[in-house]
Design a protein around this motif. Sequence first.
Motif, PDB file in Angstrom:
ATOM      1  N   ARG A 192       0.827  -1.206   0.000  1.00  0.00           N
ATOM      2  CA  ARG A 192       0.000   0.000   0.000  1.00  0.00           C
ATOM      3  C   ARG A 192       0.864   1.259   0.000  1.00  0.00           C
ATOM      4  NH1 ARG A 192      -4.727   0.168   4.306  1.00  0.00           N
ATOM      5  NH2 ARG A 192      -4.651   2.300   3.499  1.00  0.00           N
ATOM      6  N   GLN A 193       1.964   1.231   0.732  1.00  0.00           N
ATOM      7  CA  GLN A 193       2.863   2.382   0.740  1.00  0.00           C
ATOM      8  C   GLN A 193       3.441   2.615  -0.651  1.00  0.00           C
ATOM      9  OE1 GLN A 193       5.768   1.909   3.839  1.00  0.00           O
ATOM     10  NE2 GLN A 193       4.231   1.393   5.363  1.00  0.00           N
ATOM     11  N   VAL A 194       3.792   1.528  -1.314  1.00  0.00           N
ATOM     12  CA  VAL A 194       4.322   1.635  -2.668  1.00  0.00           C
ATOM     13  C   VAL A 194       3.242   2.156  -3.610  1.00  0.00           C
ATOM     14  CG1 VAL A 194       5.275   0.354  -4.602  1.00  0.00           C
ATOM     15  CG2 VAL A 194       6.018  -0.182  -2.283  1.00  0.00           C
ATOM     16  N   LEU A 195       2.052   1.580  -3.518  1.00  0.00           N
ATOM     17  CA  LEU A 195       0.959   1.985  -4.391  1.00  0.00           C
ATOM     18  C   LEU A 195       0.572   3.453  -4.193  1.00  0.00           C
ATOM     19  CD1 LEU A 195      -1.274  -1.205  -4.077  1.00  0.00           C
ATOM     20  CD2 LEU A 195      -0.147  -0.404  -6.161  1.00  0.00           C
ATOM     21  N   SER A 196       0.743   3.958  -2.974  1.00  0.00           N
ATOM     22  CA  SER A 196       0.364   5.353  -2.713  1.00  0.00           C
ATOM     23  C   SER A 196       1.184   6.321  -3.553  1.00  0.00           C
ATOM     24  CB  SER A 196       0.534   5.673  -1.218  1.00  0.00           C
ATOM     25  OG  SER A 196       1.905   5.688  -0.847  1.00  0.00           O
ATOM     26  N   HIS A 197       2.384   5.903  -3.961  1.00  0.00           N
ATOM     27  CA  HIS A 197       3.214   6.777  -4.792  1.00  0.00           C
ATOM     28  C   HIS A 197       2.706   6.850  -6.231  1.00  0.00           C
ATOM     29  CE1 HIS A 197       6.240   7.452  -1.707  1.00  0.00           C
ATOM     30  NE2 HIS A 197       6.231   6.161  -1.452  1.00  0.00           N
ATOM     31  N   LEU A 198       1.766   5.993  -6.588  1.00  0.00           N
ATOM     32  CA  LEU A 198       1.220   6.005  -7.940  1.00  0.00           C
ATOM     33  C   LEU A 198       0.009   6.927  -8.066  1.00  0.00           C
ATOM     34  CD1 LEU A 198       1.306   2.165  -8.724  1.00  0.00           C
ATOM     35  CD2 LEU A 198       3.038   3.868  -9.246  1.00  0.00           C
ATOM     36  N   ILE A 199      -0.476   7.446  -6.946  1.00  0.00           N
ATOM     37  CA  ILE A 199      -1.649   8.321  -6.972  1.00  0.00           C
ATOM     38  C   ILE A 199      -1.229   9.691  -7.511  1.00  0.00           C
ATOM     39  CG2 ILE A 199      -3.470   9.394  -5.606  1.00  0.00           C
ATOM     40  CD1 ILE A 199      -3.090   7.110  -3.572  1.00  0.00           C
ATOM     41  N   GLU A 200      -1.777  10.066  -8.649  1.00  0.00           N
ATOM     42  CA  GLU A 200      -1.370  11.310  -9.301  1.00  0.00           C
ATOM     43  C   GLU A 200      -2.273  12.486  -8.940  1.00  0.00           C
ATOM     44  OE1 GLU A 200      -1.060  10.647 -13.458  1.00  0.00           O
ATOM     45  OE2 GLU A 200       0.595   9.216 -13.277  1.00  0.00           O
ATOM     46  N   GLU A 201      -3.544  12.221  -8.667  1.00  0.00           N
ATOM     47  CA  GLU A 201      -4.477  13.298  -8.345  1.00  0.00           C
ATOM     48  C   GLU A 201      -5.182  13.004  -7.030  1.00  0.00           C
ATOM     49  OE1 GLU A 201      -6.729  15.253 -11.714  1.00  0.00           O
ATOM     50  OE2 GLU A 201      -6.370  13.273 -12.571  1.00  0.00           O
ATOM     51  N   THR A 202      -5.294  14.016  -6.184  1.00  0.00           N
ATOM     52  CA  THR A 202      -6.009  13.835  -4.923  1.00  0.00           C
ATOM     53  C   THR A 202      -7.282  14.693  -4.876  1.00  0.00           C
ATOM     54  OG1 THR A 202      -4.596  15.522  -3.897  1.00  0.00           O
ATOM     55  CG2 THR A 202      -3.963  13.208  -3.604  1.00  0.00           C
ATOM     56  N   TYR A 203      -7.644  15.298  -6.021  1.00  0.00           N
ATOM     57  CA  TYR A 203      -8.913  16.013  -6.155  1.00  0.00           C
ATOM     58  C   TYR A 203      -9.570  15.530  -7.441  1.00  0.00           C
ATOM     59  CZ  TYR A 203      -7.433  19.240  -2.510  1.00  0.00           C
ATOM     60  OH  TYR A 203      -7.022  19.777  -1.313  1.00  0.00           O
TER      61      TYR A 203
END
Length: 277
Positions: free
Chosen positions: A72-83
């Motif tokens: 999950r920590q690794v995958l969180s770096h793939l999140i490009e947009e938080t809105y």
Amino acid sequence: MQYNRGSWAGRIREVALNEKFIQTGPDTWVTKDTARRMREAIIEARDGTLMTMTYARSQPFRAMDLPGEVRRQVLSHLIEETYLNVYTRGIHSVPTGMLLPNIVYASKVLRAEYLLEAIEKTTFIVHNGLGNEHFQKWLGSTNLSGVSSYANGFGAVRALNFPYFSRYPYYILPATTPNNDIELMLRCPKLESVRLMWAGDMLHDQNNWLNAGKSVEQVRTDYRLDRLMQLRGLKRMVLVRFQFDTVAEEVLESLVEWLREALPMNGEGKKPELVIL
């Protein structure tokens, strides 16, 4: 030793071993001799702590061999947009418009873990009633039970933004008609932050020839605001003003005073923070 920086391995922090760096992943292979020499590796977690993992194998290391919390920590770096904007329907028929990185299609577990991280970290901006409806259907169909304590996506939602909250004419509908924006909030048990846009003209009493402002009781009735008292985990509520005049300002101030008294305490024993913009 070579590794593919664009692969899963490229997303994992480099592992220090004997003053060298080794990257492993589903498309990166190490020799048996190297694998035998690998005993302990240190992976730095997102919060700065160090996690020790033991490698005592001669087989290629796979992403699914990582503990779930590390993935999950690794995958969180793939999140490009938080809105993300929620309209009637989003691109590719996804109501949120949330695009998934290719890696998560490798397994249902990876997809669920990524969605869990992404939904928790995203503020969803709900623009209209049909978008709200599709969004709720999508959240309900998103199965997170295998990777969390949540049955579906509702449990992962932390922040919602309603830029047209005051525009939907609930006041002309039967009193039993629910406010779908508030009902969406109530379906998110971990919801922490809400942002509501108030248009100044919607706080005027259109039936009063003196153009007076609505009473707090009328606003509560028009928008079914008493249902907000069921929000038990809320930490922050932002009320955004749009095209305000003196009349609307007075109504909003009275509404905020009522909200401060009426909103329940959250799990920390505190009243939600109320902010006016």
